[in-house]
Write an enzyme that holds these catalytic residues in place. Sequence first.
Site, PDB file in Angstrom:
ATOM      1  CG  HIS A  28      -1.686  -1.115   1.562  1.00 21.92           C
ATOM      2  ND1 HIS A  28      -2.314  -2.058   0.360  1.00 21.92           N
ATOM      3  CD2 HIS A  28      -2.405  -1.626   2.636  1.00 21.92           C
ATOM      4  CE1 HIS A  28      -2.964  -3.010   0.862  1.00 21.92           C
ATOM      5  NE2 HIS A  28      -3.047  -2.736   2.334  1.00 21.92           N
ATOM      6  CG  HIS A 146      -6.167  -1.556   9.237  1.00 24.02           C
ATOM      7  ND1 HIS A 146      -6.031  -1.167   8.066  1.00 24.02           N
ATOM      8  CD2 HIS A 146      -5.843  -2.940   9.033  1.00 24.02           C
ATOM      9  CE1 HIS A 146      -5.476  -2.212   7.430  1.00 24.02           C
ATOM     10  NE2 HIS A 146      -5.499  -3.308   7.867  1.00 24.02           N
ATOM     11  CE1 TYR A 193       1.239  -4.209   9.614  1.00 18.89           C
ATOM     12  CE2 TYR A 193       0.085  -3.489  11.666  1.00 18.89           C
ATOM     13  CZ  TYR A 193       0.277  -4.434  10.422  1.00 18.89           C
ATOM     14  OH  TYR A 193      -0.834  -4.804  10.230  1.00 18.89           O
ATOM     15  CG  HIS A 226       0.873  -8.786   8.495  1.00 20.81           C
ATOM     16  ND1 HIS A 226       1.120  -9.415   7.238  1.00 20.81           N
ATOM     17  CD2 HIS A 226      -0.159  -7.947   8.316  1.00 20.81           C
ATOM     18  CE1 HIS A 226       0.235  -9.076   6.382  1.00 20.81           C
ATOM     19  NE2 HIS A 226      -0.710  -8.328   6.832  1.00 20.81           N
TER      20      HIS A 226
END
Length: 399
Positions: A28, A146, A193, A226
Amino acid sequence: MADAFKAVPITDKVYWVGAIDWEIRDFHGYATSRGTTYNAYLVMGEKVALMDTVKGPFFGEMMERIASVVDPKKIEYIVSNHSEMDHSGSLPQAIAAMEPSKVLASEMGGRALKAHFGLDVTTVKEGETLDLGDMTVEFHETRMLHWPDSMWSWLPDRGVMFTNDAFGMHLAGQERFTDEVDWSVILEEETKYFANILLPMSNLIQKLLVKVGQWNLPVKILATDHGPIWRQDLDKVIGLYDRWSRQEPTRKAVVTYDTMWKSTSQMASAVAEGLAAGGASPRVMPLAGSHRSDVMTELLEAGGLLVGSPTLNNNMFPTVADALTYIKGLKPRNLVGGAFGSYGWSGEVVKQLNAVLDEMQVERVSDGVRAMYVPDAAALAACRQLGQQVAQRLVERTK
């Protein structure tokens, strides 16, 4: 490549069956210089459950890991904690191969999976449970952390909270736990992150942390989607989320810019000198060699943002426009700053930079500094003053 991939035990009857992506370098628009993992988990209850799947191209790797523990056909349930494609991309293949009796997701997750794949799944609400015979899974909605569909799954019998994207990081490796990796790497990737994925949800994170405290659950493991898994230092990472989501100003100031003929570069150096002289800690990040996501990472714990650009075709330089668009979308708060830039025959850029800083609700200390062609001594002195003005405000705000 048969039998190349094995499941990794996380705790009794819980296995990591995800995939390692050594090659990905962009997520992204966020530079993933150390790759990533897509974490899926096998819960070996009397009824077997799979917690999340993996990105589509890694389906075979996940299936091999599952098969090293159990026949995939024996999986009774698939839980989708988060419908983003890096976790749901192989879900249609998994359903076809495993033929589970149910696929479960939050209400918003059900809508997303319908939109993505045309799937009809069983939706669950806050506090609902799934009976695995000898174990129970409890579902907790964490909307907008999110994505609207996000939820956590709690396995009280083993003290495991499956947190989808919360507390994760983009970090490929054979190490499955954060305590197996050097802390400096963990902190760097966790910070990056949060800054590049979760920062816009800061207010919601503060509310979630209150909610988690009210749950008062004996969590032993944070099983993220992740990167490595947290089985130690849980309080430390939760404390980081608390600190970061408060976005309290510090005396660090990020100076980011690009330059054509080194004029804006000279101005940036003078701004940094003024910041340091005024008691701030400058981080100078030329966009010719700094990725937008690295600038954002530095900005996470900063109190100041100063942006410089030359004027090109009556506009700001493309790399500067790119970085500001990216930063604006991540909604950093409580910043003090200003703009500076050089120009030849038209000088719109500082006005344009000011407009973006105003949109971001950055407290500007001045209208900025403009220099025609090459900055002279007066222009460089004005840049130094700009840095000192920002530093003065940062000192005042952090007393």
